[in-house]
Structure formats: C-alpha cells, structure tokens
Design a protein around this motif. Structure first.
Motif, PDB file in Angstrom:
ATOM      1  N   ALA A 151       0.798  -1.282  -0.079  1.00  0.00           N
ATOM      2  CA  ALA A 151      -0.009  -0.083  -0.051  1.00  0.00           C
ATOM      3  C   ALA A 151       0.664   1.215   0.103  1.00  0.00           C
ATOM      4  N   PHE A 152       2.047   1.097   0.886  1.00  0.00           N
ATOM      5  CA  PHE A 152       2.746   2.378   0.721  1.00  0.00           C
ATOM      6  C   PHE A 152       3.462   2.559  -0.411  1.00  0.00           C
ATOM      7  N   ILE A 153       3.709   1.706  -1.437  1.00  0.00           N
ATOM      8  CA  ILE A 153       4.443   1.747  -2.733  1.00  0.00           C
ATOM      9  C   ILE A 153       3.496   2.351  -3.510  1.00  0.00           C
ATOM     10  N   GLU A 154       2.137   1.972  -3.444  1.00  0.00           N
ATOM     11  CA  GLU A 154       1.059   2.589  -4.438  1.00  0.00           C
ATOM     12  C   GLU A 154       0.731   3.934  -4.128  1.00  0.00           C
ATOM     13  N   ARG A 155       0.434   4.126  -2.715  1.00  0.00           N
ATOM     14  CA  ARG A 155      -0.251   5.413  -2.284  1.00  0.00           C
ATOM     15  C   ARG A 155       0.810   6.472  -2.011  1.00  0.00           C
ATOM     16  N   VAL A 156       2.040   5.872  -1.677  1.00  0.00           N
ATOM     17  CA  VAL A 156       3.090   7.119  -1.324  1.00  0.00           C
ATOM     18  C   VAL A 156       4.259   7.166  -2.185  1.00  0.00           C
ATOM     19  N   MET A 157       4.881   6.041  -2.472  1.00  0.00           N
ATOM     20  CA  MET A 157       6.244   6.108  -3.020  1.00  0.00           C
ATOM     21  C   MET A 157       6.077   6.476  -4.799  1.00  0.00           C
TER      22      MET A 157
END
Length: 169
Positions: A151-157
């Motif tokens: 989720a971090f990769i998709e939403r933030v990174m």
C-alpha cells in the motif's frame, strides 16, 4: 573458476543504538565492516546536523584504537525538516535522510505524518544528491499488516517519485 573475496564489506543498514549497546556493538561491527549507514532512530532521534555529529563522535569513541571503520551518518526525517536542513546536512557530510512513517516501527513516534508536505525537502535532497532511505509502510489500521508495504508503494512512493523523479531512493 573465479572467486571474489569481499574483505571489508559495507553494512547498508546498521542500528548501533546508544550507550552500552553502542559500546558493545560498534567494535564488532568495525572488525568486520569498512563502513556502515547508521540508522538515526534513537531516543531522542537524530534530527539535526549537531545531533548527527555528536552521535558520530560517540561512535568513534566506542571503536578500538586504530580502527578504520567509517560511520556514514543519516538524519531522521521529520515533519519539521526544511530544504535549508538538507543543504546543511550535505555540507556536513551527512549521506542520507531516513523516513519512518509516524507510528510504523521502533522509535517512530517523531516520524513523518504526511510525506507529501515534504516535497520541497525531497526536491532539495534530489538536488543535493542526498539519499532518501525509506521504511515504507502505511499505518492505516484498515490495511492488513501484511499489505502495508504494498500500500505504501502505491499510495505514497510512486506518487512521490512522479513528483521528484531524480530522488535517490
């Protein structure tokens, strides 16, 4: 057949902590490693150049006499970071800033609450060639713990890198 012998490797993610733990771990690390990227999530965290230089001095004092070990210092990225801090860090030889999302891991209570508000800081990091080290996970309780990194990769990174494509991650 060829062989490759790595005599003095680098540790790219080292937690020395501080106090007795630092004094116990640093000599063993220095015996094996040539350099190490030092993680800044102490209590209190390493958030300023002065903090990093003081921590480096404590590390150096814990090393055996004659050690050639080189600690590569980092700063703990907070919501209060500024482009001026990035420039100061670069001038002092700090190699990276480390992202800990607030509440995500050990000693992350001072971590970043909204990375998108730090885009000017990340742009300055890209300009200065300072590395952006990432503990990448979201802390949304609706996201299963095993899906937090994805989720971090998709939403933030991915969105951050779209805005700051030259950032060294």
């Amino acid at each position: 057949m060829q062989t490759l012998t790595i005599i003095r490797p680098d540790d790219m993610h080292l937690h020395l902590r501080d106090g007795d733990a630092l004094k116990a771990v640093a000599p063993y690390t220095a015996r094996q490693m040539g350099r190490a990227v030092i993680m800044p999530n102490l209590k209190p965290p390493v958030v300023s150049v002065a903090d990093a230089l003081a921590y480096k001095a404590r590390i150096m004092a814990a090393l055996p006499e004659g050690s050639a070990f080189e600690p590569l210092m980092t700063l703990y990225l907070t919501d209060q970071a500024t482009p001026a801090l990035v420039r100061e860090a670069k001038a002092a030889g700090i190699v990276a800033f480390k992202l800990y999302p607030a509440g995500a891991t050990t000693n992350s209570d001072s971590g970043v609450t909204d990375l998108f508000k730090l885009i000017p800081v990340l742009e300055e990091m890209a300009k200065q060639g300072i590395l952006f080290l990432v503990h990448g996970e979201v802390t949304d309780p609706e996201i299963d713990i095993f899906d937090r990194e994805a989720a971090f990769i998709e939403r933030v990174m991915k969105p951050v890198l779209a805005q700051v494509p030259n950032l060294k991650v």
